[in-house]
Motif scaffolding. Structure first.
Motif, short mmCIF file in Angstrom:
data_model
loop_
_atom_site.label_atom_id
_atom_site.label_comp_id
_atom_site.label_asym_id
_atom_site.label_seq_id
_atom_site.Cartn_x
_atom_site.Cartn_y
_atom_site.Cartn_z
N VAL A 1 -20.80 -5.79 3.97
CA VAL A 1 -20.41 -6.83 3.15
C VAL A 1 -19.28 -7.71 3.68
CG1 VAL A 1 -20.96 -5.03 1.03
CG2 VAL A 1 -18.45 -5.36 1.86
N LYS A 2 -18.97 -7.28 5.04
CA LYS A 2 -17.72 -8.18 5.74
C LYS A 2 -18.50 -9.44 5.42
CE LYS A 2 -15.54 -4.69 8.55
NZ LYS A 2 -15.39 -4.22 9.95
N ASP A 3 -17.39 -10.43 5.37
CA ASP A 3 -17.60 -11.99 5.35
C ASP A 3 -18.40 -12.32 4.10
OD1 ASP A 3 -18.21 -11.64 8.88
OD2 ASP A 3 -16.30 -12.01 7.61
N ARG A 4 -18.76 -11.51 3.23
CA ARG A 4 -19.55 -11.92 1.89
C ARG A 4 -18.75 -11.46 0.75
NH1 ARG A 4 -24.00 -9.90 0.67
NH2 ARG A 4 -23.92 -7.86 1.57
N PHE A 5 -18.09 -10.46 0.68
CA PHE A 5 -17.30 -9.68 -0.43
C PHE A 5 -15.73 -10.04 -0.20
CE2 PHE A 5 -20.65 -6.72 -2.10
CZ PHE A 5 -21.49 -7.40 -2.19
N THR A 6 -15.14 -10.08 -1.03
CA THR A 6 -13.65 -10.11 -1.00
C THR A 6 -12.82 -9.37 -2.22
OG1 THR A 6 -13.64 -12.22 -0.28
CG2 THR A 6 -11.46 -11.67 -0.89
N ILE A 7 -12.11 -8.41 -1.92
CA ILE A 7 -11.35 -7.51 -2.96
C ILE A 7 -9.95 -8.37 -3.02
CG2 ILE A 7 -10.60 -5.86 -1.19
CD1 ILE A 7 -10.63 -3.75 -3.36
N SER A 8 -9.47 -8.38 -4.25
CA SER A 8 -8.36 -9.03 -4.46
C SER A 8 -7.63 -8.50 -5.77
CB SER A 8 -8.33 -10.55 -4.76
OG SER A 8 -9.20 -11.02 -5.63
N ARG A 9 -6.46 -8.82 -6.13
CA ARG A 9 -5.79 -8.47 -7.28
C ARG A 9 -5.15 -9.44 -7.99
NH1 ARG A 9 -3.21 -3.98 -4.24
NH2 ARG A 9 -3.68 -2.02 -5.33
N ASP A 10 -4.90 -9.42 -9.22
CA ASP A 10 -4.25 -10.29 -10.15
C ASP A 10 -3.11 -9.12 -10.84
OD1 ASP A 10 -2.65 -11.86 -11.98
OD2 ASP A 10 -4.56 -13.07 -12.59
N ASN A 11 -1.96 -9.19 -10.21
CA ASN A 11 -1.01 -8.07 -10.67
C ASN A 11 -0.51 -8.62 -12.24
OD1 ASN A 11 -1.04 -6.85 -8.28
ND2 ASN A 11 0.65 -8.11 -7.57
N ALA A 12 -0.53 -9.68 -12.53
CA ALA A 12 -0.08 -9.94 -13.86
C ALA A 12 -0.98 -9.62 -15.04
CB ALA A 12 0.15 -11.49 -13.87
N ARG B 1 0.73 -3.12 -3.20
CA ARG B 1 1.30 -4.52 -2.82
C ARG B 1 2.44 -4.29 -2.14
NH1 ARG B 1 4.09 -7.60 -8.04
NH2 ARG B 1 4.61 -5.39 -8.08
N SER B 2 3.25 -2.99 -1.77
CA SER B 2 4.30 -2.76 -1.34
C SER B 2 3.87 -2.47 0.26
CB SER B 2 4.84 -1.36 -1.69
OG SER B 2 4.07 -0.47 -1.81
N ALA B 3 2.62 -2.29 0.42
CA ALA B 3 1.95 -1.96 1.78
C ALA B 3 1.13 -3.31 2.12
CB ALA B 3 0.87 -0.86 1.85
N GLY B 4 1.50 -4.38 1.62
CA GLY B 4 0.97 -5.43 1.91
C GLY B 4 -0.29 -5.92 1.74
N ALA B 5 -1.15 -5.20 0.54
CA ALA B 5 -2.25 -5.55 0.08
C ALA B 5 -3.31 -5.76 0.81
CB ALA B 5 -2.03 -6.77 -0.98
N ASN B 6 -3.21 -5.04 1.99
CA ASN B 6 -4.30 -5.17 3.33
C ASN B 6 -5.83 -4.74 2.52
OD1 ASN B 6 -2.42 -5.97 5.24
ND2 ASN B 6 -1.70 -4.06 5.10
N VAL C 1 -11.79 -1.86 -0.06
CA VAL C 1 -10.48 -1.20 -0.47
C VAL C 1 -9.06 -2.20 -0.53
CG1 VAL C 1 -9.92 -0.29 1.73
CG2 VAL C 1 -9.09 0.88 -0.47
N ILE C 2 -8.17 -1.87 -1.40
CA ILE C 2 -6.97 -2.73 -1.10
C ILE C 2 -5.95 -2.02 -1.34
CG2 ILE C 2 -7.25 -3.51 -3.64
CD1 ILE C 2 -5.68 -6.40 -2.77
N SER C 3 -4.85 -2.25 -0.28
CA SER C 3 -3.60 -1.25 -0.28
C SER C 3 -2.78 -1.73 -1.43
CB SER C 3 -3.09 -1.38 1.08
OG SER C 3 -2.80 -2.60 1.36
#
Length: 118
Positions: A66-77, A54-59, A50-52
């Protein structure tokens, strides 16, 4: 109309990497909690990451497997959320879904199949 379109799945060998995309339309995904879930054959759909907003810091948070193997991220554009998966294991085989909630309604992407096999 709110819509989520997931893509990027495929067949890979153990140890390889894959990046899933979830393209949002009809809303600004940067203002929403965005999640990835997965469902293996015969199993329940489980939360992965899960990703929070942007206003909450995108935590970000991850399920332990999956820790240390998967990464969730955003491209807001691009109004897109990604799930980068490294060192894939056979047990990661599942249909992967992106998810968000708006006005107490849960929205799911259509799912993208990830198969990890030698």
């Amino acid at each position: 109309q709110l819509q989520l379109v997931a893509s990027g799945g495929g067949l890979v060998q153990p140890g390889m990497s894959l990046t899933l995309s979830c393209e949002a339309s009809g809303f600004d995904s940067s203002t929403r909690v965005m999640s990835w879930y997965r469902q293996a054959p015969g199993e329940a759909r489980d939360w992965v990451a899960v990703i929070s907003p942007r206003s909450a810091g995108a935590n970000t948070l991850y399920t332990d497997s999956v820790k240390d193997r998967f990464t969730i991220s955003r491209d807001n554009a691009k109004n897109t959320v990604y799930l980068q998966m490294k060192n894939l294991k056979p047990e990661d085989t599942a249909i992967y879904y992106c998810r968000t909630v708006q006005n107490n309604i849960v929205y799911w992407g259509q799912g993208t199949q990830v198969t990890v096999s030698s």
